[in-house]
Design a protein around this motif. Structure first.
Motif, short mmCIF file in Angstrom:
data_model
loop_
_atom_site.label_atom_id
_atom_site.label_comp_id
_atom_site.label_asym_id
_atom_site.label_seq_id
_atom_site.Cartn_x
_atom_site.Cartn_y
_atom_site.Cartn_z
N MET A 1 0.83 -1.20 0.00
CA MET A 1 0.00 0.00 0.00
C MET A 1 0.87 1.25 0.00
SD MET A 1 -3.05 0.85 -0.18
CE MET A 1 -4.28 2.00 0.23
N ASP A 2 1.95 1.22 0.74
CA ASP A 2 2.82 2.38 0.81
C ASP A 2 3.38 2.73 -0.56
OD1 ASP A 2 2.42 2.53 3.54
OD2 ASP A 2 4.22 1.39 4.02
N ARG A 3 3.74 1.73 -1.33
CA ARG A 3 4.29 1.97 -2.66
C ARG A 3 3.27 2.65 -3.56
NH1 ARG A 3 8.18 2.55 -6.14
NH2 ARG A 3 8.19 1.30 -8.02
N VAL A 4 2.03 2.19 -3.53
CA VAL A 4 0.96 2.80 -4.34
C VAL A 4 0.77 4.25 -3.94
CG1 VAL A 4 -1.53 2.78 -4.79
CG2 VAL A 4 -0.24 0.64 -4.85
N ARG A 57 -6.90 -3.10 -4.87
CA ARG A 57 -8.17 -3.77 -4.54
C ARG A 57 -8.62 -3.42 -3.13
NH1 ARG A 57 -9.93 -7.96 -8.03
NH2 ARG A 57 -8.36 -8.43 -9.61
N ARG A 58 -7.66 -3.32 -2.20
CA ARG A 58 -8.01 -2.98 -0.81
C ARG A 58 -8.58 -1.58 -0.68
NH1 ARG A 58 -3.34 -5.94 0.36
NH2 ARG A 58 -2.08 -4.10 0.62
N ILE A 59 -8.18 -0.66 -1.56
CA ILE A 59 -8.76 0.69 -1.45
C ILE A 59 -10.06 0.83 -2.23
CG2 ILE A 59 -6.57 1.83 -0.96
CD1 ILE A 59 -6.57 2.85 -3.86
N GLY A 60 -10.51 -0.28 -2.85
CA GLY A 60 -11.81 -0.27 -3.49
C GLY A 60 -11.79 -0.27 -5.00
N CYS A 61 -10.66 -0.47 -5.60
CA CYS A 61 -10.58 -0.48 -7.06
C CYS A 61 -10.85 -1.89 -7.55
CB CYS A 61 -9.21 0.00 -7.53
SG CYS A 61 -9.21 0.41 -9.27
N ASN A 62 -12.04 -2.10 -8.11
CA ASN A 62 -12.42 -3.41 -8.62
C ASN A 62 -13.16 -3.24 -9.93
OD1 ASN A 62 -12.77 -6.14 -8.77
ND2 ASN A 62 -14.47 -6.20 -7.34
N PRO A 63 -12.59 -3.65 -11.04
CA PRO A 63 -11.34 -4.37 -11.18
C PRO A 63 -10.16 -3.50 -10.77
CG PRO A 63 -12.12 -3.72 -13.34
CD PRO A 63 -13.19 -3.34 -12.36
#
Length: 102
Positions: A1-4, A57-63
């Motif tokens: 997550m930190d990298r994103v 995906r964890r932050i809600g991006c789906n796909p």
């Protein structure tokens, strides 16, 4: 997550993509047509791509792709970006983030 989060903050507009994704290509083209030069991170060509995909995906991006950030803030995936473009708010976000000038 930190990298994103780190990559999302480094440029005014950032798009996480996969090289074989047609919607990713469409979103990149939209940004170029608006005059923006987003930073593109192709997850399938990055050694840490799988890890970043799970973070998206964890932050809600789906796909998980395309995932768009403007001004360091998560805008969403293709549907969200197109909706923002149609209602005019995408261009305003890009101007506010200094990704484009008018």
């Amino acid at each position: 997550m930190d990298r994103v989060e780190e990559l999302a903050r480094k440029n005014a507009a950032v798009i996480f993509t996969k090289s074989s994704c047609c919607m990713c290509h469409s979103i990149k083209t939209l940004f170029y047509d608006l005059g923006a030069s987003p930073a593109i991170h192709e997850l399938d060509k990055d050694a840490r791509g799988r890890e970043m995909e799970w973070a998206l995906r964890r932050i809600g991006c789906n796909p998980s792709v395309p995932a768009v950030f403007v001004g360091g803030k998560f805008v969403g995936s293709a549907k969200d970006v197109i909706t923002s473009h149609v209602d005019g708010s995408l261009k305003q976000m890009l101007i506010a983030a200094r990704a484009i000038w008018f």
